[in-house]
Design an enzyme around this catalytic site. Structure first.
Site, mmCIF file in Angstrom:
data_model
loop_
_atom_site.group_PDB
_atom_site.id
_atom_site.type_symbol
_atom_site.label_atom_id
_atom_site.label_comp_id
_atom_site.label_asym_id
_atom_site.label_seq_id
_atom_site.Cartn_x
_atom_site.Cartn_y
_atom_site.Cartn_z
ATOM 1 N N CYS A 4 7.140 13.263 -6.780
ATOM 2 C CA CYS A 4 6.283 13.113 -5.585
ATOM 3 C C CYS A 4 6.062 11.655 -5.176
ATOM 4 C CB CYS A 4 4.947 13.807 -5.807
ATOM 5 S SG CYS A 4 5.132 15.575 -5.931
ATOM 6 N N HIS A 63 -0.507 11.107 -0.860
ATOM 7 C CA HIS A 63 0.371 12.261 -1.103
ATOM 8 C C HIS A 63 -0.473 13.525 -0.997
ATOM 9 C CE1 HIS A 63 3.108 15.014 -2.888
ATOM 10 N NE2 HIS A 63 2.460 15.099 -4.035
ATOM 11 N N ASN A 120 2.222 21.106 -0.259
ATOM 12 C CA ASN A 120 2.824 19.949 -0.925
ATOM 13 C C ASN A 120 4.338 20.002 -0.724
ATOM 14 O OD1 ASN A 120 3.818 18.031 -2.671
ATOM 15 N ND2 ASN A 120 2.581 18.660 -4.427
#
Ligand code: UT7
Length: 332
Positions: A116, A256, A286
């Protein structure tokens, strides 16, 4: 001599049409809309459907839009780097497939895998090429088809992830704008909490490890949550403070998009109020490498030249980091 900085000159995103709602997930696993929205902030996510449709399809759509929007001839692009954990194939790099799909012929292309944090690592990697003075047009893509590695029988992970892609163009600038500073960190011992066990060189695919569902994301949610809140907030604060910025100097914080509660915690700890935090987790979940550039794309018309923007990410590895950048153009 004036320092050459790498400035973002355009951004464009792409999300697939299919919307996977919390209501549909209620029919797939033992979950409910209330749990998902209160624990994660996610209401829906996009899923790329169709035989043979990989991450490069979304990446190419994002890059095509970026080239059109910025009036860039694909043959003038020098380099394309794609951040992804869901490459179309183990090799070649998805970046090569994207370049081919959009007619980028005079460039070299490669992938970066830092889970990520991949997008922010890639943005700084790309910036080095621009700052060297040798490369004038560099494209950074963040793209993931998480639905290809998510176990839709595991309620803890399948509600979180979605698919998407976004791409930006970096060009040299002699104005004091672009990528200004970054702090990155990783800790490989964190792999036990978040990984995909099989399919790589240590556990190549077998009938058995497919049956035991080891080709899917494995995540110990609570452990990852604790590390994510602490490390993402700490590193964002460190970047802000070491550059003598005050929270009120920050125009936008772009975390994020892993969990709304993590986003709110980073806002609290960095003292950048939620109205200055970019959020789209409710729509896309996500999307791993695409979360931050999809936010930048969606908020493009709200950013002004000179805005101080802080990006912050945390992900598998563990990997984490934060970038300070100055936005380089006004809304069109
Ligand atoms: O992007 C890469 C980095 N990743 C992250 O940053 C993710 C970090 N972690 C998280 O966002 C959260 O830990 C999750 C969203 C994954 C899970 O939320 P949580 O608040 O930590 O839940 P939990 O794992 O502590 O589970 C609480 C309860 C459990 O039930 P019991 O044992 O209390 O009866 C779970 O079984 O919630 C249950 N549960 C669910 N219930 C309904 C877990 N998933 C679900 C679900 N629907 N989808």
């Amino acid at each position: 001599m004036t320092k050459i900085r790498a400035a973002i000159k355009g951004i464009h995103g792409y999300v697939p049409e299919y919307i996977l709602t919390n209501a549909e997930l209620e029919n797939m696993v033992d979950t409910n809309d209330e749990w998902i929205t209160t624990r994660t902030g996610i209401r829906e996510r996009r899923i790329l459907k169709g035989e043979g449709q990989g991450t490069s399809v979304m990446g190419a759509a994002a890059v095509k839009g970026l080239l059109e929007k910025t009036g860039t001839n694909p043959e003038d692009v020098d380099l394309l780097i794609c951040a992804t954990v869901t490459p179309d194939m183990k090799f070649p790099a998805t970046a090569n497939l994207i370049s081919d799909k959009v007619g980028i012929k005079n460039a070299f292309s490669f992938d970066v895998n830092a889970a990520c944090s991949g997008f922010i690592y890639t943005l700084v990697t790309a910036a080095q090429f621009v700052e060297s003075g040798r490369y004038k047009k560099v494209i950074v893509v963040g793209a993931d088809k998480m639905s290809s590695i998510v176990d839709y029988t595991d309620r803890q992970t399948c509600v979180i992830f979605g698919d998407g892609a976004s791409a930006l163009l970096l060009e040299p600038s002699e104005e004091d704008q672009g990528i200004m500073d970054h702090i990155f960190q990783s800790d490989g011992s964190g792999y036990i909490h978040l990984h995909m066990k099989a399919g790589g060189s240590s556990y190549p695919p077998t009938h058995e490890n497919i049956d035991t569902r080891e080709h899917f994301v494995y995540q110990e949610g609570q452990a990852v949550y604790k590390f994510a809140v602490k490390n993402m907030a700490d590193v964002a604060v460190e970047v802000i403070e070491r550059n003598h910025l005050k929270p009120e100097d920050v125009a936008w914080l772009v975390p994020h998009q892993a969990n709304m509660r993590i986003i709110e915690a980073v806002s609290r700890r960095s003292r950048v109020p939620m109205e200055k935090v970019m959020v789209n987790i409710h729509k896309y979940g996500n999307t791993t490498n695409a979360t931050i550039p999809l936010c930048l794309w969606e908020y493009e018309n709200q950013m002004k030249k000179g805005d101080n923007i802080i990006l912050a990410a945390f992900g598998g590895g563990f990997t984490w980091g934060s970038i300070w950048l100055k936005w380089a153009y006004d809304p069109s």
